[in-house]
Enzyme design. Sequence first.
Site, PDB file in Angstrom:
ATOM      1  N   LYS A 191       8.203  -0.944  -1.780  1.00 34.85           N
ATOM      2  CA  LYS A 191       7.538  -0.216  -0.689  1.00 34.85           C
ATOM      3  C   LYS A 191       8.562   0.385   0.268  1.00 34.85           C
ATOM      4  O   LYS A 191       8.499   1.573   0.617  1.00 34.85           O
ATOM      5  CB  LYS A 191       6.603  -1.166   0.059  1.00 34.85           C
ATOM      6  CG  LYS A 191       6.092  -0.668   1.390  1.00 34.85           C
ATOM      7  CD  LYS A 191       5.170   0.526   1.245  1.00 34.85           C
ATOM      8  CE  LYS A 191       4.669   0.963   2.615  1.00 34.85           C
ATOM      9  NZ  LYS A 191       3.569   1.890   2.574  1.00 34.85           N
ATOM     10  N   GLU A 221       0.847  -1.203   0.000  1.00 37.14           N
ATOM     11  CA  GLU A 221       0.000   0.000   0.000  1.00 37.14           C
ATOM     12  C   GLU A 221       0.878   1.247   0.000  1.00 37.14           C
ATOM     13  O   GLU A 221       1.979   1.256   0.541  1.00 37.14           O
ATOM     14  CB  GLU A 221      -0.950  -0.006   1.198  1.00 37.14           C
ATOM     15  CG  GLU A 221      -0.298  -0.212   2.571  1.00 37.14           C
ATOM     16  CD  GLU A 221       0.225   1.068   3.191  1.00 37.14           C
ATOM     17  OE1 GLU A 221      -0.136   2.160   2.715  1.00 37.14           O
ATOM     18  OE2 GLU A 221       1.012   0.980   4.151  1.00 37.14           O
ATOM     19  N   GLY A 246       7.410  11.180  11.606  1.00 30.88           N
ATOM     20  CA  GLY A 246       6.916  10.187  12.554  1.00 30.88           C
ATOM     21  C   GLY A 246       5.922   9.290  11.851  1.00 30.88           C
ATOM     22  O   GLY A 246       6.018   9.063  10.654  1.00 30.88           O
ATOM     23  N   LYS A 273       9.557   2.856  11.020  1.00 27.87           N
ATOM     24  CA  LYS A 273       9.813   1.405  11.028  1.00 27.87           C
ATOM     25  C   LYS A 273      10.295   0.899   9.672  1.00 27.87           C
ATOM     26  O   LYS A 273      11.074  -0.054   9.606  1.00 27.87           O
ATOM     27  CB  LYS A 273       8.580   0.631  11.488  1.00 27.87           C
ATOM     28  CG  LYS A 273       7.426   0.529  10.542  1.00 27.87           C
ATOM     29  CD  LYS A 273       6.291  -0.292  11.146  1.00 27.87           C
ATOM     30  CE  LYS A 273       5.115  -0.451  10.184  1.00 27.87           C
ATOM     31  NZ  LYS A 273       5.459  -1.262   9.011  1.00 27.87           N
ATOM     32  N   CYS A 279       4.744   4.457   9.387  1.00 31.16           N
ATOM     33  CA  CYS A 279       5.473   3.904   8.235  1.00 31.16           C
ATOM     34  C   CYS A 279       6.943   4.276   8.191  1.00 31.16           C
ATOM     35  O   CYS A 279       7.809   3.405   8.259  1.00 31.16           O
ATOM     36  CB  CYS A 279       4.787   4.349   6.937  1.00 31.16           C
ATOM     37  SG  CYS A 279       3.140   3.645   6.711  1.00 31.16           S
TER      38      CYS A 279
END
Length: 437
Positions: A205, A149, A258, A264, A261
């Site tokens: 991604k 996504e 922040g 991490k 997504c």
Amino acid sequence: MKIAVIGTGYVGLVTGTCLAETGNNVTCVDIVEEKVQKMKEGIMPIYEPGLDILFNRNIEQGRLKFTTNLAEAIKDAVIIFLALPTPPGGDGRADLSFVLGAAKDIAGLIENYKVIVTKSTVPVGTADKVKAVFKENTLVEVDVVSNPEFLREGVAVDDFMKPDRVVVGTSSEKAKALMEELYAPYVRSGNPIIFMDERSSELTKYAANSFLATKITFMNEVANLCELVGADVDMVRKGVGSDARIGKRFLFPGIGYGGSCFPKDVQALALSAEEYNYDFKILKSVMDVNQVQKVKIIEKMMSYYKGDLKGKKFALWGLAFKPETDDIREAPALYIIDELLNAGAEVVAYDPEAMDNVERLLGNKISFAENPYDALLDADALIIATEWQLFRNPDYELMEKNLKAKVVFDGRNLYDLHKMIDLGYYYNSIGRKIIEA
């Protein structure tokens, strides 16, 4: 098509709702009974502009359903999306236990061909691990597809309904045809469905998010340099962003990135590289800089108050990691709050959507105001941590009336420097001249 979406977090709920909007019959699965019941009643568990309209319309028209019964949801589904959490584990690597656990549960229930789609952000090689789970636990034919996504919180509905591109990783012609049919309504304007192998899809991604995080971080470094050399980062940003090779998006300096997504994903890509003995130096620098940038405003405050914040009261505008969301995961505001509390200061916060989430996290460690101006009452200064539109054109007279001192530390560069000079504020922003009262 009949579709099942496993997981009703941010990605799962947006995915399920938007797939239902184009006529598919979608059943979303979650293990939390109370949450499922509320969704059945039309109560959304997240804040996302525009999603509520689609959510309620598709529930009313019977295309969007919710259940805790996995077997019921997947029985007739042709495509099953795995939209489950992949939080950083103790070593910082993505925890795949939810994804692989769900795959094993599904493998024990299916009776006919399914396309299993990993929608969660997962490390390279995850599709192979999911395939292995099915091979070990069922004789039924399945195809495992990677379909990352690219949803931006705050505009996720538009991102799903009118995507820049759809990335699909599969080596199966049968799965490719089904995914192409599924996404055809969303790319009628000509934006591409890009088919590739599963590993390339998974890496796409991580690479996209890491590159955007790098752009943000680079501009924050430029902003820090601007302060030292006396340049204006707004002017630099415009000059740099006008270059078509670079582009003007993701060049706004501030107090770091922040959310769920970027932090991490950057970390996971760097750690994935380590598994192949590759030292991804740029990403390590991005993480280091961003961690410092989150509390850059504290450094400025310490300088202004000569190293002593004890007993001071600060108004904080903005808690969410970005505007138009209630998501506080890795929000810079939380790091600022932590530093202020450790320094003995008092914090009164206001955010249009995220206050309930912060209150659940922090309890009574800080106070919350009913509106932005109540937060200012008797405060020594205002801190701006999230660039909500509501904060862009404030009532300056009411600000002055409520604040104890006309002092603003702006982590999002919302205000015009000349305006703040005319109003007589001490105004300290990111990468720009400090306005002395």
